[in-house]
Design a protein around this motif. Structure first.
Motif, PDB file in Angstrom:
ATOM      1  N   CYS A  37       1.022  -1.148   0.324  1.00  0.00           N
ATOM      2  CA  CYS A  37       0.615  -0.176   0.106  1.00  0.00           C
ATOM      3  C   CYS A  37       1.114   1.532   0.420  1.00  0.00           C
ATOM      4  O   CYS A  37       0.660   2.322  -0.341  1.00  0.00           O
ATOM      5  CB  CYS A  37      -0.908   0.150   0.877  1.00  0.00           C
ATOM      6  N   ASP A 104      -7.430   7.917   4.397  1.00  0.00           N
ATOM      7  CA  ASP A 104      -6.302   7.675   3.191  1.00  0.00           C
ATOM      8  C   ASP A 104      -5.888   5.900   3.247  1.00  0.00           C
ATOM      9  O   ASP A 104      -5.183   5.123   2.054  1.00  0.00           O
ATOM     10  CB  ASP A 104      -4.179   7.722   3.970  1.00  0.00           C
ATOM     11  N   ARG A 130     -10.441   8.462   0.451  1.00  0.00           N
ATOM     12  CA  ARG A 130     -10.195   9.699  -0.780  1.00  0.00           C
ATOM     13  C   ARG A 130      -9.491   9.171  -1.382  1.00  0.00           C
ATOM     14  O   ARG A 130      -9.214   7.431  -1.769  1.00  0.00           O
ATOM     15  CB  ARG A 130      -9.101  10.859  -0.008  1.00  0.00           C
ATOM     16  N   SER A 131      -9.986   9.898  -3.124  1.00  0.00           N
ATOM     17  CA  SER A 131      -9.054   9.580  -4.471  1.00  0.00           C
ATOM     18  C   SER A 131      -8.159   9.302  -4.100  1.00  0.00           C
ATOM     19  O   SER A 131      -6.521   9.740  -3.683  1.00  0.00           O
ATOM     20  CB  SER A 131      -9.195  10.868  -4.955  1.00  0.00           C
ATOM     21  N   GLY A 132      -7.120   7.940  -4.885  1.00  0.00           N
ATOM     22  CA  GLY A 132      -6.626   7.301  -4.417  1.00  0.00           C
ATOM     23  C   GLY A 132      -5.846   6.878  -3.497  1.00  0.00           C
ATOM     24  O   GLY A 132      -4.939   6.102  -3.108  1.00  0.00           O
ATOM     25  N   ARG A 134      -5.931   3.907  -0.633  1.00  0.00           N
ATOM     26  CA  ARG A 134      -5.264   2.658  -0.722  1.00  0.00           C
ATOM     27  C   ARG A 134      -6.874   1.360  -0.106  1.00  0.00           C
ATOM     28  O   ARG A 134      -6.592   1.895   0.919  1.00  0.00           O
ATOM     29  CB  ARG A 134      -4.095   2.121  -0.549  1.00  0.00           C
ATOM     30  N   ALA A 227      -6.970   1.132  -5.042  1.00  0.00           N
ATOM     31  CA  ALA A 227      -7.127   2.197  -5.430  1.00  0.00           C
ATOM     32  C   ALA A 227      -8.427   2.825  -5.594  1.00  0.00           C
ATOM     33  O   ALA A 227      -8.681   2.213  -6.320  1.00  0.00           O
ATOM     34  CB  ALA A 227      -5.886   2.674  -6.224  1.00  0.00           C
ATOM     35  N   LYS A 228      -8.714   3.666  -4.560  1.00  0.00           N
ATOM     36  CA  LYS A 228      -9.874   4.232  -5.190  1.00  0.00           C
ATOM     37  C   LYS A 228     -10.349   4.843  -6.447  1.00  0.00           C
ATOM     38  O   LYS A 228      -8.841   6.002  -6.492  1.00  0.00           O
ATOM     39  CB  LYS A 228     -10.413   5.384  -3.951  1.00  0.00           C
ATOM     40  N   GLU A 229     -10.822   4.974  -7.160  1.00  0.00           N
ATOM     41  CA  GLU A 229     -10.871   5.346  -8.078  1.00  0.00           C
ATOM     42  C   GLU A 229     -10.486   7.459  -8.289  1.00  0.00           C
ATOM     43  O   GLU A 229     -11.760   7.232  -7.243  1.00  0.00           O
ATOM     44  CB  GLU A 229     -11.564   5.394  -9.615  1.00  0.00           C
ATOM     45  N   ALA A 230     -10.552   8.112  -9.052  1.00  0.00           N
ATOM     46  CA  ALA A 230     -10.202   9.495  -9.601  1.00  0.00           C
ATOM     47  C   ALA A 230     -12.122   9.644  -9.736  1.00  0.00           C
ATOM     48  O   ALA A 230     -12.660   9.090 -10.512  1.00  0.00           O
ATOM     49  CB  ALA A 230      -9.640  10.385 -10.142  1.00  0.00           C
TER      50      ALA A 230
END
Length: 231
Positions: A37, A104, A130-132, A134, A227-230
């Motif tokens: 991560c 995060d 958040r965007s990005g 893990r 990962a969280k996509e934008a």
């Protein structure tokens, strides 16, 4: 009145075999996931289904701002004793009392496979990351073709690995790294058999609330980093 089935992970015999992490691979597999991560000191990382706090100890030891959530008051009491000063909340993973985009990272180990429908949990993960950010996910999966369905107990929600990856993508969580750790599951099963003569013997202790009466080769264990996509 029907008897309440005790989950396998709550039984002292299972806890003795699994150690404080209560899952295949233990702290070593979690540490592997945290390395992948790439979290940095001060990152906000929440452990969903934190149990007695084994992963929380790893998070705080790396200088991360850890938060533990669990639905079990008993496990939270143990986590509070093991990890004093770490924030803990009693909550269901389907309804996280957390702000949008405030994390995060998330750890979710041996949780989704206990749920018939993981969709609401994955939606909550995507909402709170958040965007990005893990996701460290480790869990049981169905490894033999045609074996999905009819699995009981702690593997009721287990599904093929490609289905797990598809679910993550549909909820805006892109798999970055996927590893098979089925050997860790086999090793845990071996310790249970050594202690109790057979897995059926342990299932009897729990009132049948184990991982189902089926060929153990049907199940594997995996580690997924997503990962969280934008938005």
């Amino acid at each position: 009145m029907s008897e309440v089935v005790r989950p396998l992970y709550e039984h002292p015999a299972f806890q003795e075999a699994s150690g404080p992490a209560l899952r295949p691979g233990g702290a070593e597999l979690t540490a592997r996931g945290l390395d992948l991560c790439g979290f940095g000191p001060g990152d906000r990382v929440t452990d969903l289904g934190c149990g007695p706090g084994a992963t929380l100890g790893l998070l705080t030891g790396r200088g991360l701002r850890a938060l533990g959530l669990d639905a079990s008051a008993e496990f939270l009491a143990r986590a509070r004793a093991e990890q004093p000063g770490t924030p803990l909340l009693r909550a269901r993973v389907e309804a996280l009392p957390l702000a949008d985009g405030g994390l995060d990272g998330l750890c979710c180990e041996c949780v989704l496979s206990t749920l018939a429908d993981p969709g609401p949990v994955l939606a909550e993960m995507a909402r709170t990351l958040r965007s990005g950010g893990r996701l460290l996910l480790s869990d049981l999966y169905v490894r033999r073709p045609g074996a999905a369905g009819g699995i009981a107990g702690c593997a009721a929600g287990a599904r093929p690995l490609e289905d797990m990856e598809g679910l993550l993508r549909r909820h805006g969580l892109r798999p970055l790294h996927v590893e098979d750790h089925s050997r860790a599951l086999s090793e845990l099963a071996g310790r249970l058999i050594f202690q109790h003569g057979s897995l059926d013997a342990l299932r009897n202790l729990t009132g049948g609330g184990g991982c189902g009466r089926r060929d153990p080769r049907d199940l594997g264990y995996c580690l997924i980093i997503a990962a969280k996509e934008a938005s």
